[in-house]
Write a protein that holds these residues in place. Structure first.
Motif, PDB file in Angstrom:
ATOM      1  N   SER A 201       0.810  -1.217   0.000  1.00 20.55           N
ATOM      2  CA  SER A 201       0.000   0.000   0.000  1.00 20.55           C
ATOM      3  C   SER A 201       0.848   1.275   0.000  1.00 20.55           C
ATOM      4  CB  SER A 201      -0.921   0.013   1.230  1.00 20.55           C
ATOM      5  OG  SER A 201      -0.162  -0.050   2.433  1.00 20.55           O
ATOM      6  N   ARG A 202       2.179   1.148  -0.246  1.00 17.62           N
ATOM      7  CA  ARG A 202       3.080   2.304  -0.250  1.00 17.62           C
ATOM      8  C   ARG A 202       3.543   2.621  -1.672  1.00 17.62           C
ATOM      9  NH1 ARG A 202       7.741   0.621   3.753  1.00 17.62           N
ATOM     10  NH2 ARG A 202       8.634   2.513   2.840  1.00 17.62           N
ATOM     11  N   ALA A 203       3.747   3.886  -1.972  1.00 17.34           N
ATOM     12  CA  ALA A 203       4.318   4.316  -3.252  1.00 17.34           C
ATOM     13  C   ALA A 203       5.837   4.411  -3.078  1.00 17.34           C
ATOM     14  CB  ALA A 203       3.724   5.647  -3.692  1.00 17.34           C
ATOM     15  N   LEU A 204       6.517   3.268  -3.221  1.00 14.97           N
ATOM     16  CA  LEU A 204       7.942   3.217  -2.915  1.00 14.97           C
ATOM     17  C   LEU A 204       8.768   4.078  -3.878  1.00 14.97           C
ATOM     18  CD1 LEU A 204       8.303  -0.606  -2.190  1.00 14.97           C
ATOM     19  CD2 LEU A 204       8.001   1.244  -0.554  1.00 14.97           C
ATOM     20  N   PHE A 205       8.294   4.273  -5.121  1.00 12.13           N
ATOM     21  CA  PHE A 205       9.070   5.037  -6.089  1.00 12.13           C
ATOM     22  C   PHE A 205       9.093   6.524  -5.766  1.00 12.13           C
ATOM     23  CE2 PHE A 205       4.743   4.915  -7.532  1.00 12.13           C
ATOM     24  CZ  PHE A 205       4.490   6.181  -8.005  1.00 12.13           C
ATOM     25  N   LYS A 206       8.246   6.972  -4.835  1.00 11.79           N
ATOM     26  CA  LYS A 206       8.223   8.378  -4.452  1.00 11.79           C
ATOM     27  C   LYS A 206       8.914   8.625  -3.116  1.00 11.79           C
ATOM     28  CE  LYS A 206       3.916   9.574  -6.829  1.00 11.79           C
ATOM     29  NZ  LYS A 206       2.552  10.141  -6.658  1.00 11.79           N
ATOM     30  N   GLU A 207       9.236   7.571  -2.392  1.00 13.90           N
ATOM     31  CA  GLU A 207       9.817   7.729  -1.063  1.00 13.90           C
ATOM     32  C   GLU A 207      11.333   7.804  -1.151  1.00 13.90           C
ATOM     33  OE1 GLU A 207       8.473   4.588   1.375  1.00 13.90           O
ATOM     34  OE2 GLU A 207       6.356   5.081   1.225  1.00 13.90           O
TER      35      GLU A 207
END
Length: 515
Positions: free
Chosen positions: A469-475
């Motif tokens: 449920s995380r947007a890893l490419f933005k973190e």
């Protein structure tokens, strides 16, 4: 009839049989292969390219758009070898099934069989270009890599229609690059019937006629080592570049750069590239007029030159050939030399000045790749790809140390209790008493681990579930890193310019025009 267009000049939109294709496994790992269909092989799946990422049949590579991701196939190479030997025996009439094979109407060749897709492994099918060929060509010598030859082409102003001399062809990396650059059509093609007169209705020359009269680009490549020259010639023929490149096996130090072709002025070069151990010895042939003998003798008789010819000879002296310049007399000639040592550069520059070359410059190329990515740091990143599972703050680090110490205390406590239970059982067995029940071990361990931090397995499962449920490419933080080492050999590029020769006739024309 026009020759077939080389795949290095126009690869088309997809691969085809009997043409060159390149399998890209990784960024720097490419495998060249000539694609052959099943009709030209003994196997129903066609030939196979075996790699560390799986096997790829040629049937799965033919008629695919360039850039397609090709999945690996399941191929039993052992049985393929056995079938090959069996077929050879049957073809010679030695096997028991030779009669059945002879009476069968179905031929061995031409059977197309769909390859079974493997569970893992893939590669990308890319077209042949000078850049990809440089990364996968068979190395016979040290090659000129893409960062170097791209700068050389730009600095020498090489363009379509130019003639270039290349001395020291080696493995042919630079040859493929400049052949694509100078290509502007094939020479020797006849004009169509409707355009042979070259005149329009208004009496002007047609554009097609003008385009056909233009100069076609060509590469004159020289190589001292005969086996390397023959191998390069065979490669150029198989790649369809032989109409654009003339390969000559010659010692350019002694014999120069002029070639015997249909064009009496060949090579008539606009650009020269010298990849030689002693380029200063070849400069005596790269002039517009015969150089003074004293200058040639002083440069060739340098005692520090290992390749210089001896000044004395016992053989009968031959009459010198009339001087013919290999340079284009109508344009400015640009020269580049490729040398790995600064001592070679010093001798080359001194010789250039003696022979009248101007605007002498030296450059060195240092090529590094830049890796741009997002750096995610924290204990919540454990087990995730592209992240650093380390504490991001002091509080996280202290809490992790406390968790580790608490779990270590529980572990050592359980180990101590287990040893005590083993000792009590041994003492009870010696006294003949009944051993105490061991049912409380699991319960005791469960009670002691209650309330403690989760184990590594629990942490990995939790991080994996939360990442969905995380947007890893933005973190994370965007960082840029360079390679620690230079991925090219050290080299010095020396550039020089030789202007058009000013003759007495030119001087007289200028006087009459501007007096």
């Amino acid at each position: 009839m026009a020759p077939a267009v080389s795949p290095f000049l126009d690869p088309g939109t997809s691969s085809s049989a009997n043409s060159l294709g390149i399998l890209q496994l990784k960024r720097d790992h490419l495998i060249p292969t000539v694609l052959s269909d099943a009709s030209s092989t003994e196997y129903a799946e066609g030939n196979v390219v075996n790699t560390r990422f799986g096997s790829f049949t040629h049937n799965s590579l033919i008629d695919k758009p360039w850039g397609t991701q090709i999945l690996a196939s399941v191929v039993d190479t052992g049985s393929r070898g056995g079938r090959s030997k069996k077929r050879k025996r049957e073809a010679n009439g030695e096997g028991p099934a030779a009669e059945d094979a002879a009476g069968s109407e179905e031929p061995v060749r031409g059977i197309v069989k769909a390859a079974t897709t493997a569970s893992s492994g893939f590669a990308h099918l890319v077209p042949p270009t000078p850049e990809t060929w440089t990364l996968c060509l068979p190395h016979r010598t040290q090659v000129v890599y893409t960062p170097d030859y791209s700068f050389i082409i730009q600095k020498t102003r090489l363009r379509p229609g130019d003639h270039i001399i290349e001395a020291g062809a080696g493995s042919g990396s630079f040859t493929h690059a400049v052949a694509r650059t100078v290509f502007n059509g094939y020479s020797g093609l006849e004009a169509p019937e409707e355009d042979k007169d070259g005149q329009e209705a208004n009496g002007t020359t047609s554009r097609k006629r003008k385009r056909r009269q233009q100069r076609h680009g060509h590469v004159y490549s020289f190589e001292y080592h005969k086996p390397r020259a023959e191998q390069l010639r065979e490669e150029l023929v198989s790649h369809g570049l032989d109409p654009l490149v003339t390969v000559t096996n010659r010692d350019v130090y002694a014999d120069g750069f002029c070639v015997d072709t249909e064009d009496e002025n060949a090579p008539n070069a606009d650009v020269i590239f010298l990849d030689l151990p002693a380029p200063w010895l070849a400069l005596k042939h790269l002039t517009r007029s015969p150089p003074p003998p004293a200058v040639v003798k002083s440069i060739a008789s340098d005692p520090s030159t290992p390749t210089a010819e001896p000044t004395t000879s016992t053989s009968t002296p031959q009459a010198p050939k009339p001087f013919r310049s290999p340079l284009n007399p109508k344009t400015t000639t640009r020269l580049c030399t490729f040398s790995p040592c600064i001592e070679q550069v010093q001798k080359t520059v001194a010789a250039m000045r003696s022979y009248g070359w101007l605007d002498i410059e030296m450059f060195t190329m240092e090529h590094k790749r830049l890796e741009v990515r997002r750096e995610r740091v924290g204990l919540a990143e454990e087990g995730l790809r592209g992240a650093n599972p380390s504490p991001a703050t002091v509080q996280e680090a202290v809490q992790r140390l406390r968790d580790v110490e608490d779990r270590a205390k529980v572990f050592h406590g359980l180990q101590k209790e287990k040893q005590e239970q083993v000792m009590r059982r041994a003492e009870a067995k010696k006294r003949g008493e009944k051993a105490p029940a061991a049912e409380s071990e699991a319960d005791g361990q469960k009670k002691k681990t209650e309330g403690l931090p989760p184990s590594k397995h629990d942490r990995l499962e939790r991080a994996k579930k939360e990442s969905e449920s995380r947007a890893l490419f933005k973190e994370g933080r965007l960082v840029c890193r360079t390679e620690p080492e230079i991925k090219t050999h050290t080299s010095y590029l020396v550039f020089a310019v030789l202007p058009v020769q000013w003759t007495a006739e030119d001087e007289e024309k200028a006087r009459r025009k501007w007096e």
